[in-house]
Write an enzyme that holds these catalytic residues in place. Structure first.
Site, PDB file in Angstrom:
ATOM      1  N   TYR A 126      12.037   2.775  -1.241  1.00  0.00           N
ATOM      2  CA  TYR A 126      11.360   1.469  -1.248  1.00  0.00           C
ATOM      3  C   TYR A 126      10.039   1.539  -1.997  1.00  0.00           C
ATOM      4  O   TYR A 126       9.795   0.772  -2.939  1.00  0.00           O
ATOM      5  CB  TYR A 126      11.123   0.982   0.185  1.00  0.00           C
ATOM      6  CG  TYR A 126      10.066  -0.095   0.269  1.00  0.00           C
ATOM      7  CD1 TYR A 126      10.216  -1.299  -0.425  1.00  0.00           C
ATOM      8  CD2 TYR A 126       8.896   0.092   1.009  1.00  0.00           C
ATOM      9  CE1 TYR A 126       9.238  -2.288  -0.376  1.00  0.00           C
ATOM     10  CE2 TYR A 126       7.922  -0.893   1.069  1.00  0.00           C
ATOM     11  CZ  TYR A 126       8.088  -2.080   0.376  1.00  0.00           C
ATOM     12  OH  TYR A 126       7.117  -3.052   0.425  1.00  0.00           O
TER      13      TYR A 126
ATOM     14  N   ASP B 258       0.813  -1.213   0.000  1.00  0.00           N
ATOM     15  CA  ASP B 258       0.000   0.000   0.000  1.00  0.00           C
ATOM     16  C   ASP B 258       0.849   1.267   0.000  1.00  0.00           C
ATOM     17  O   ASP B 258       0.349   2.356  -0.266  1.00  0.00           O
ATOM     18  CB  ASP B 258      -0.961   0.018   1.197  1.00  0.00           C
ATOM     19  CG  ASP B 258      -0.266  -0.078   2.548  1.00  0.00           C
ATOM     20  OD1 ASP B 258       0.977  -0.196   2.598  1.00  0.00           O
ATOM     21  OD2 ASP B 258      -0.982  -0.060   3.575  1.00  0.00           O
ATOM     22  N   GLU B 259       2.137   1.129   0.270  1.00  0.00           N
ATOM     23  CA  GLU B 259       2.997   2.316   0.357  1.00  0.00           C
ATOM     24  C   GLU B 259       3.165   3.022  -0.984  1.00  0.00           C
ATOM     25  O   GLU B 259       3.583   4.186  -1.019  1.00  0.00           O
ATOM     26  CB  GLU B 259       4.360   1.951   0.953  1.00  0.00           C
ATOM     27  CG  GLU B 259       4.253   1.449   2.381  1.00  0.00           C
ATOM     28  CD  GLU B 259       5.594   1.336   3.090  1.00  0.00           C
ATOM     29  OE1 GLU B 259       6.462   2.194   2.841  1.00  0.00           O
ATOM     30  OE2 GLU B 259       5.765   0.403   3.883  1.00  0.00           O
TER      31      GLU B 259
END
Length: 360
Positions: free
Chosen positions: A167, A142-143
């Site tokens: 990331y 979800d990031e």
């Protein structure tokens, strides 16, 4: 999901299958589909641990291969020799703090590695005359959607991507590649974006195992900033069930968000863990353990809140999470208490050096 007698057996390549989510998925699949053949490909970097699969070492349908997903020759050979029809792609550098310190490894594994897998599978798929049952599942986060304010609606599959760390940017790039291979080549790719996972076999650098282990060792419990950052917590077994449903029922080209419906502030989560440890762990070095909570300098670019709207996978595929955060945390704490032989060897000098660098 239960075994379907009419279901065609799969031959699955599971990348990153010795990591946290990947190894839990291997356990789930072996227990659910006993006649499927599984090939685990894992580079066994610091977060990959063959001990995660130790209880399955005598399973005749499971093969382990140590290797890099960026090694095209190796991937091609595995797809051919193991007659792979399904890829479940977990392999990724996944820790935000490490991506801030060393972003290059994240681009190499998450972007180049995913591209390598997609290209190899595309060749394999074309040579197999594009059978309808083949699947390439890309497991993401979800990031990639960025950060939410407290009152913002939860992420949906159409939320624009706004990654804020090396990331999440690398995972966003790999998501876009997986999507492009469906729209350009018709390849049967599917993407899942999950919220924060927790449960057994979680490497000690992540929040929940870090807190459990530090409490047992009587070490400070580092909490970033003001501790008000909010995450949606998903028990890893629920996540594995969701991925099972997506592989077997999901539609190629689709994205499915997977969330636990458990939004919790970081400080509240840490305090819950302290209460559970005080209850379940005898003779702690410091009691009550919440006295160990220590606020530290906030992470660079720290996203304030993540929240997943999982209505699509519920409405279209019938999946919902079964575990509450209270029940899942209790099970997780009990697992770490019962498996010190698993986590103690992971507290290496390299880990200690990294820990000092991040929390000094």
């Amino acid at each position: 999901m239960t075994q379907d007698n009419k279901r065609k057996d799969r031959s699955i390549l599971i990348t990153g299958g010795a990591g946290f989510i990947g190894s839990n998925f291997v356990h789930h699949w072996c227990n659910t589909y006993k006649s499927d053949r599984l090939t685990v490909l894992d580079a066994l970097t610091y977060a990959g641990n063959k001990a995660n699969l130790a209880s399955l070492e005598n399973n005749k349908n499971l093969k382990f291969v140590q290797g890099d997903i960026c090694d095209r020759t190796l991937v091609d050979n595995l797809l051919e020799s193991e007659d792979i029809d399904t890829v479940a792609h977990f392999a990724a550098e996944s820790h935000v703090d490490r991506s801030i310190i060393e972003p290059g490894a994240f681009i190499q594994t998450n972007v180049v590695g995913t591209f390598t897998l997609l290209e190899a599978f595309r060749q394999r798929w074309n040579n197999r005359s594009q059978p309808q049952s083949d699947r390439f599942l890309h497991v993401s986060t979800d990031e990639v959607y960025g950060s939410l304010e407290v009152d913002d609606p939860a992420f949906t599959e159409t939320t624009p991507y706004t990654p804020n760390s090396p990331y999440s940017a690398s995972k966003a790039g790999s998501d876009h590649l997986a999507r492009a291979y469906f729209h350009t080549y018709g390849m049967p790719t599917m993407i899942t974006n999950c919220s924060n996972n927790y449960g057994p076999y979680h490497f000690p650098e992540k929040l929940i195992p870090l807190m459990c282990i530090n409490i047992l060792l009587g070490k400070p419990l580092p909490v970033y900033g003001d501790g008000q950052n909010i995450r949606d917590w998903l028990y890893v077994e629920d996540h594995c069930r969701a991925l099972d449903v997506v592989i077997n029922k999901g539609q190629p080209g689709e994205t499915y968000n997977v969330g636990g419906n458990n939004e919790v502030k970081n400080i509240d989560l840490v305090e819950q863990l302290c209460q559970l440890m005080d209850e379940l762990a005898p003779n702690l070095p410091v009691s009550p353990s919440k006295e160990l909570i220590t606020f530290v300098k906030d992470r660079a670019g720290h996203d304030r809140r993540y929240a997943i709207n999982a209505s699509k996978i519920k409405n279209e595929l019938g999946w919902t999470p079964q575990e509450t955060v209270e029940g899942g945390l209790r099970r997780t704490v009990q697992w770490y208490l019962a498996n010190s032989d698993w986590w103690k060897p992971l507290l290496s000098q390299e880990y200690k050096n990294y820990y000092a660098k991040v929390y000094s």
